[in-house]
Design a protein around this motif. Structure first.
Motif, PDB file in Angstrom:
ATOM      1  N   GLY A  24       0.798  -1.220   0.000  1.00  0.00           N
ATOM      2  CA  GLY A  24       0.000   0.000   0.000  1.00  0.00           C
ATOM      3  C   GLY A  24       0.834   1.275   0.000  1.00  0.00           C
ATOM      4  N   GLY A  25       2.178   1.113   0.064  1.00  0.00           N
ATOM      5  CA  GLY A  25       3.069   2.268   0.064  1.00  0.00           C
ATOM      6  C   GLY A  25       3.381   2.825   1.436  1.00  0.00           C
ATOM      7  N   TYR A  26       3.021   2.058   2.495  1.00  0.00           N
ATOM      8  CA  TYR A  26       3.250   2.521   3.864  1.00  0.00           C
ATOM      9  C   TYR A  26       4.562   1.974   4.413  1.00  0.00           C
ATOM     10  N   PRO A  27       5.365   2.847   5.059  1.00  0.00           N
ATOM     11  CA  PRO A  27       6.688   2.430   5.527  1.00  0.00           C
ATOM     12  C   PRO A  27       6.670   1.759   6.896  1.00  0.00           C
ATOM     13  N   THR A  28       7.655   0.886   7.100  1.00  0.00           N
ATOM     14  CA  THR A  28       7.984   0.315   8.399  1.00  0.00           C
ATOM     15  C   THR A  28       9.457   0.590   8.630  1.00  0.00           C
ATOM     16  N   LEU A  29       9.801   1.086   9.823  1.00  0.00           N
ATOM     17  CA  LEU A  29      11.192   1.353  10.189  1.00  0.00           C
ATOM     18  C   LEU A  29      11.636   0.394  11.278  1.00  0.00           C
ATOM     19  N   HIS A  30      12.907   0.041  11.226  1.00  0.00           N
ATOM     20  CA  HIS A  30      13.503  -0.784  12.282  1.00  0.00           C
ATOM     21  C   HIS A  30      14.910  -0.273  12.514  1.00  0.00           C
ATOM     22  N   PRO A  31      15.356  -0.031  13.697  1.00  0.00           N
ATOM     23  CA  PRO A  31      14.689  -0.178  14.985  1.00  0.00           C
ATOM     24  C   PRO A  31      13.768   1.014  15.265  1.00  0.00           C
ATOM     25  N   SER A  32      13.334   1.129  16.519  1.00  0.00           N
ATOM     26  CA  SER A  32      12.485   2.244  16.922  1.00  0.00           C
ATOM     27  C   SER A  32      13.262   3.560  16.810  1.00  0.00           C
ATOM     28  N   VAL A  33      12.538   4.657  16.843  1.00  0.00           N
ATOM     29  CA  VAL A  33      13.133   5.995  16.851  1.00  0.00           C
ATOM     30  C   VAL A  33      13.025   6.507  18.285  1.00  0.00           C
ATOM     31  N   TRP A  34      14.158   6.859  18.866  1.00  0.00           N
ATOM     32  CA  TRP A  34      14.182   7.335  20.238  1.00  0.00           C
ATOM     33  C   TRP A  34      14.989   8.627  20.262  1.00  0.00           C
ATOM     34  N   ARG A  35      14.290   9.719  20.455  1.00  0.00           N
ATOM     35  CA  ARG A  35      14.946  11.022  20.481  1.00  0.00           C
ATOM     36  C   ARG A  35      15.553  11.243  21.858  1.00  0.00           C
ATOM     37  N   LYS A  36      16.862  11.435  21.899  1.00  0.00           N
ATOM     38  CA  LYS A  36      17.568  11.614  23.170  1.00  0.00           C
ATOM     39  C   LYS A  36      17.547  13.073  23.630  1.00  0.00           C
ATOM     40  N   THR A  37      17.181  13.993  22.721  1.00  0.00           N
ATOM     41  CA  THR A  37      17.096  15.413  23.053  1.00  0.00           C
ATOM     42  C   THR A  37      15.735  15.936  22.604  1.00  0.00           C
ATOM     43  N   GLY A  38      15.471  17.187  22.914  1.00  0.00           N
ATOM     44  CA  GLY A  38      14.206  17.787  22.493  1.00  0.00           C
ATOM     45  C   GLY A  38      13.036  17.155  23.228  1.00  0.00           C
ATOM     46  N   CYS A  39      12.046  16.715  22.476  1.00  0.00           N
ATOM     47  CA  CYS A  39      10.819  16.170  23.076  1.00  0.00           C
ATOM     48  C   CYS A  39      11.000  14.772  23.672  1.00  0.00           C
TER      49      CYS A  39
END
Length: 60
Positions: free
Chosen positions: A30-45
């Motif tokens: 369907g054109g929808y992405p999957t990312l691996h591994p997770s995204v974890w922002r260490k700064t900001g929010c």
């Protein structure tokens, strides 16, 4: 991509094989992405989430 928490920050994820750290991306039929591994922002929010079939799944 823009952070899905709504803070407006731009997130850049490296997907090149030789990059470190890097993320793998898969796009479904369907054109929808999957990312691996997770995204974890260490700064900001400090958001922590997965992207699965175009949906954001928040880590607790």
């Amino acid at each position: 991509m823009r952070c899905p928490c709504g803070c407006g920050d731009k997130i850049e994820l490296m997907i090149l094989r030789e990059a470190h750290p890097r993320w793998d991306i898969r796009v479904n039929e369907g054109g929808y992405p999957t990312l691996h591994p997770s995204v974890w922002r260490k700064t900001g929010c400090r958001s922590h989430f997965w992207v699965r079939d175009g949906r954001v799944l928040w880590c607790e």
